[in-house]
Design an enzyme around this catalytic site. Structure first.
Site, PDB file in Angstrom:
ATOM      1  NE  ARG A 251      -7.517  -8.529   1.758  1.00  0.00           N
ATOM      2  CZ  ARG A 251      -7.202  -7.839   0.663  1.00  0.00           C
ATOM      3  NH1 ARG A 251      -6.205  -6.943   0.702  1.00  0.00           N
ATOM      4  NH2 ARG A 251      -7.856  -8.034  -0.464  1.00  0.00           N
TER       5      ARG A 251
ATOM      6  CE  LYS B 250      -4.329  -1.849   1.733  1.00  0.00           C
ATOM      7  NZ  LYS B 250      -5.332  -1.882   2.844  1.00  0.00           N
TER       8      LYS B 250
END
Ligand SMILES: Nc1nc2ncc(COP(=O)(O)OP(=O)(O)O)nc2c(=O)[nH]1
Length: 278
Positions: free
Chosen positions: A256, A221
């Site tokens: 995740r 991210k």
């Protein structure tokens, strides 16, 4: 132990959730696994690499992502869930906010609902109640990825995200969805600035004290790229693994990630060295 539709997810130690985006436009791997066989092959490889659960998503929720019609999301996700429920030994989660997709995915063999909108769409709470699977409740500043970054304004992001998650837990309990079925997630990158993400990351022990398993998704991210001097997405592996490791040490129970093997190895090192006091 989380009962994922008859398949157990042991959360006594940190586990890796492998990301399987069956979308054309996911921010880091869009289109890579859109075909059914490619999706199954990638899931098998992630399980082989140590993933304890596979998360199937048919809607990108990156900032600015356009909504996906329910029929399209169903067409992308359900065949993959069906195939994986037969092909892999670990639970399959479905990354959706749509009640219809939740219900169809449960019927197809999914073992966990991963809802980035925290069961806030109409009918989502009732669907989660009816299908009886565990649910990950995530914080997102709005319901729409197209506006969430404009709404990244908090007096105290940790307190407000914590209060949101507590409220969603209460909403679930009010419908008879017990705490034993719930996982919480602060939602890194979902209506947060870099500073918000860093504050939430540093507060993971506090969020873990809410008493429910924490899921953390920081893989590849923007916050990873920012801390590495605006590193592009394909250069964020090492930073993502480091962040997953630190999240696990801070109390996260589900990580995740896109890169399962490196993350599993890092967690095994953590377990081995810290367990042996090395
Ligand atoms: N619980 C949870 N679910 C999530 N789903 C998607 C993404 C976004 O990452 P990705 O799926 O790789 O991208 P995209 O949304 O573009 O498909 N992040 C999370 C997260 O942090 N937590």
């Amino acid at each position: 132990m989380l009962d994922c539709g008859g398949r157990a997810l042991d959360l006594s130690r940190p586990r890796v959730m492998g990301i399987l985006n069956v979308t054309p436009d996911s921010f880091s791997d869009g289109g890579r696994h859109a075909g059914l066989q490619q999706a199954v092959d990638h899931a098998l490889a992630m399980v082989e690499a140590g993933a304890a659960i596979i998360d199937v998503g048919g809607e990108s929720t990156r900032p600015g992502a356009e909504p996906v019609p329910v029929e399209e999301e169903l067409a992308r996700v359900i065949p993959v869930v069906e195939a994986l429920a037969r092909a892999i030994p670990v639970p399959v989660s479905v990354d959706t906010s749509q009640p219809e997709v939740m219900r169809a995915a449960a019927g197809a063999g999914a073992g966990l609902i991963n809802d980035v909108r925290g069961l806030r769409l109409p009918g989502a709470l009732e669907a989660a109640r009816d299908i009886g699977l565990p649910v990950c409740l995530m914080h997102m500043s709005t319901l729409d990825p197209r506006t969430m970054q404009q709404e990244a304004r908090y007096g105290d992001v940790v307190a407000e995200v914590g209060a949101f998650l507590a409220e969603r837990v209460q909403a679930c309990e009010a419908l008879g969805i017990g705490r034993e079925r719930l996982v919480l997630d602060p939602g890194f990158g979902f209506g947060k600035t870099l500073d918000h993400n860093l504050a939430l990351f540093r507060a993971l022990p506090e969020l873990a004290s809410l008493g429910l398993p924490l899921l953390v998704g920081v893989s590849r991210k923007g916050m990873i790229g920012a801390l590495l001097g605006d590193r592009p997405i394909d250069g964020r592996l090492h930073g993502s693994v480091a962040a997953a490791l630190l999240a696990a040490r801070a109390g996260a129970r589900i990580l995740r990630v896109h890169d399962v093997g490196p993350t599993v190895d890092a967690l095994r090192m953590l377990e081995g060295l810290e367990a042996r006091g090395g």
